[in-house]
Design a protein around this motif. Structure first.
Motif, PDB file in Angstrom:
ATOM      1  N   GLU A 152      34.645  39.469  39.854  1.00  0.00           N
ATOM      2  CA  GLU A 152      33.524  40.066  39.106  1.00  0.00           C
ATOM      3  C   GLU A 152      34.004  41.261  38.289  1.00  0.00           C
ATOM      4  O   GLU A 152      33.616  41.431  37.135  1.00  0.00           O
ATOM      5  CB  GLU A 152      32.421  40.492  40.057  1.00  0.00           C
ATOM      6  N   GLN A 153      34.843  42.095  38.893  1.00  0.00           N
ATOM      7  CA  GLN A 153      35.365  43.262  38.184  1.00  0.00           C
ATOM      8  C   GLN A 153      36.246  42.828  37.014  1.00  0.00           C
ATOM      9  O   GLN A 153      36.162  43.383  35.922  1.00  0.00           O
ATOM     10  CB  GLN A 153      36.150  44.159  39.143  1.00  0.00           C
ATOM     11  N   LEU A 154      37.066  41.821  37.231  1.00  0.00           N
ATOM     12  CA  LEU A 154      37.923  41.302  36.171  1.00  0.00           C
ATOM     13  C   LEU A 154      37.080  40.726  35.030  1.00  0.00           C
ATOM     14  O   LEU A 154      37.356  40.982  33.853  1.00  0.00           O
ATOM     15  CB  LEU A 154      38.859  40.233  36.749  1.00  0.00           C
ATOM     16  N   ALA A 155      36.026  39.986  35.375  1.00  0.00           N
ATOM     17  CA  ALA A 155      35.137  39.424  34.358  1.00  0.00           C
ATOM     18  C   ALA A 155      34.478  40.530  33.538  1.00  0.00           C
ATOM     19  O   ALA A 155      34.344  40.411  32.319  1.00  0.00           O
ATOM     20  CB  ALA A 155      34.081  38.543  35.016  1.00  0.00           C
ATOM     21  N   GLN A 156      34.098  41.616  34.185  1.00  0.00           N
ATOM     22  CA  GLN A 156      33.482  42.737  33.469  1.00  0.00           C
ATOM     23  C   GLN A 156      34.480  43.399  32.520  1.00  0.00           C
ATOM     24  O   GLN A 156      34.139  43.754  31.397  1.00  0.00           O
ATOM     25  CB  GLN A 156      32.919  43.769  34.450  1.00  0.00           C
ATOM     26  N   LEU A 157      35.722  43.557  32.966  1.00  0.00           N
ATOM     27  CA  LEU A 157      36.751  44.144  32.107  1.00  0.00           C
ATOM     28  C   LEU A 157      36.998  43.280  30.877  1.00  0.00           C
ATOM     29  O   LEU A 157      37.201  43.786  29.775  1.00  0.00           O
ATOM     30  CB  LEU A 157      38.051  44.338  32.892  1.00  0.00           C
ATOM     31  N   LEU A 158      36.972  41.957  31.065  1.00  0.00           N
ATOM     32  CA  LEU A 158      37.115  41.050  29.924  1.00  0.00           C
ATOM     33  C   LEU A 158      35.902  41.140  29.009  1.00  0.00           C
ATOM     34  O   LEU A 158      36.039  41.188  27.787  1.00  0.00           O
ATOM     35  CB  LEU A 158      37.302  39.613  30.416  1.00  0.00           C
ATOM     36  N   ALA A 159      34.712  41.164  29.592  1.00  0.00           N
ATOM     37  CA  ALA A 159      33.472  41.186  28.807  1.00  0.00           C
ATOM     38  C   ALA A 159      33.339  42.449  27.968  1.00  0.00           C
ATOM     39  O   ALA A 159      32.890  42.391  26.822  1.00  0.00           O
ATOM     40  CB  ALA A 159      32.264  41.042  29.735  1.00  0.00           C
ATOM     41  N   ASP A 160      33.732  43.594  28.520  1.00  0.00           N
ATOM     42  CA  ASP A 160      33.572  44.834  27.753  1.00  0.00           C
ATOM     43  C   ASP A 160      34.776  45.159  26.872  1.00  0.00           C
ATOM     44  O   ASP A 160      34.800  46.181  26.208  1.00  0.00           O
ATOM     45  CB  ASP A 160      33.198  46.012  28.665  1.00  0.00           C
ATOM     46  N   GLY A 161      35.778  44.265  26.871  1.00  0.00           N
ATOM     47  CA  GLY A 161      36.919  44.433  25.966  1.00  0.00           C
ATOM     48  C   GLY A 161      37.995  45.370  26.461  1.00  0.00           C
ATOM     49  O   GLY A 161      38.928  45.686  25.725  1.00  0.00           O
ATOM     50  N   PHE A 215      44.693  39.451  44.525  1.00  0.00           N
ATOM     51  CA  PHE A 215      43.753  39.167  45.602  1.00  0.00           C
ATOM     52  C   PHE A 215      42.430  38.705  44.995  1.00  0.00           C
ATOM     53  O   PHE A 215      41.533  39.519  44.782  1.00  0.00           O
ATOM     54  CB  PHE A 215      43.540  40.408  46.467  1.00  0.00           C
ATOM     55  N   PRO A 216      42.299  37.412  44.698  1.00  0.00           N
ATOM     56  CA  PRO A 216      41.115  36.936  43.981  1.00  0.00           C
ATOM     57  C   PRO A 216      39.855  36.840  44.854  1.00  0.00           C
ATOM     58  O   PRO A 216      39.347  35.771  45.120  1.00  0.00           O
ATOM     59  CB  PRO A 216      41.548  35.561  43.473  1.00  0.00           C
ATOM     60  N   THR A 217      39.380  37.988  45.324  1.00  0.00           N
ATOM     61  CA  THR A 217      38.118  38.013  46.057  1.00  0.00           C
ATOM     62  C   THR A 217      36.974  37.917  45.050  1.00  0.00           C
ATOM     63  O   THR A 217      37.170  38.127  43.841  1.00  0.00           O
ATOM     64  CB  THR A 217      37.964  39.315  46.863  1.00  0.00           C
ATOM     65  N   HIS A 218      35.792  37.644  45.542  1.00  0.00           N
ATOM     66  CA  HIS A 218      34.628  37.551  44.665  1.00  0.00           C
ATOM     67  C   HIS A 218      34.417  38.865  43.913  1.00  0.00           C
ATOM     68  O   HIS A 218      34.184  38.874  42.697  1.00  0.00           O
ATOM     69  CB  HIS A 218      33.387  37.187  45.481  1.00  0.00           C
ATOM     70  N   ALA A 219      34.534  39.968  44.613  1.00  0.00           N
ATOM     71  CA  ALA A 219      34.347  41.286  43.983  1.00  0.00           C
ATOM     72  C   ALA A 219      35.411  41.547  42.929  1.00  0.00           C
ATOM     73  O   ALA A 219      35.111  42.071  41.845  1.00  0.00           O
ATOM     74  CB  ALA A 219      34.368  42.380  45.045  1.00  0.00           C
TER      75      ALA A 219
END
Length: 68
Positions: A20-29, A13-17
């Motif tokens: 954003e959560q997925l991007a944060q999980l990628l960013a923090d490893g 479900f690619p909602t904006h939220a």
């Protein structure tokens, strides 16, 4: 986010939220995306052939422009 079911829900479900959560999980490893090949936009045909081949592992990316 140790539960793979939660990750699948984020991707389903690619909602904006969710993005954003997925991007944060990628960013923090917490999760990692394996990149197989990066093609320039001029090589889009070659990238498409690689996708159709269904060989290899990792993502195939198109580079739209280079950040300098």
């Amino acid at each position: 986010m140790n539960d793979i079911k939660n990750l699948k829900e984020l991707l389903s479900f690619p909602t904006h939220a969710n993005l954003e959560q997925l991007a944060q999980l990628l960013a923090d490893g917490t999760i990692k995306a394996e990149i197989n090949t990066v093609y320039s936009l001029a090589d889009v045909k070659q990238a498409h052939r690689q996708c159709e081949g269904k060989r290899g592992r990792g993502r195939i990316l198109l580079e739209l422009y280079t950040i300098k």
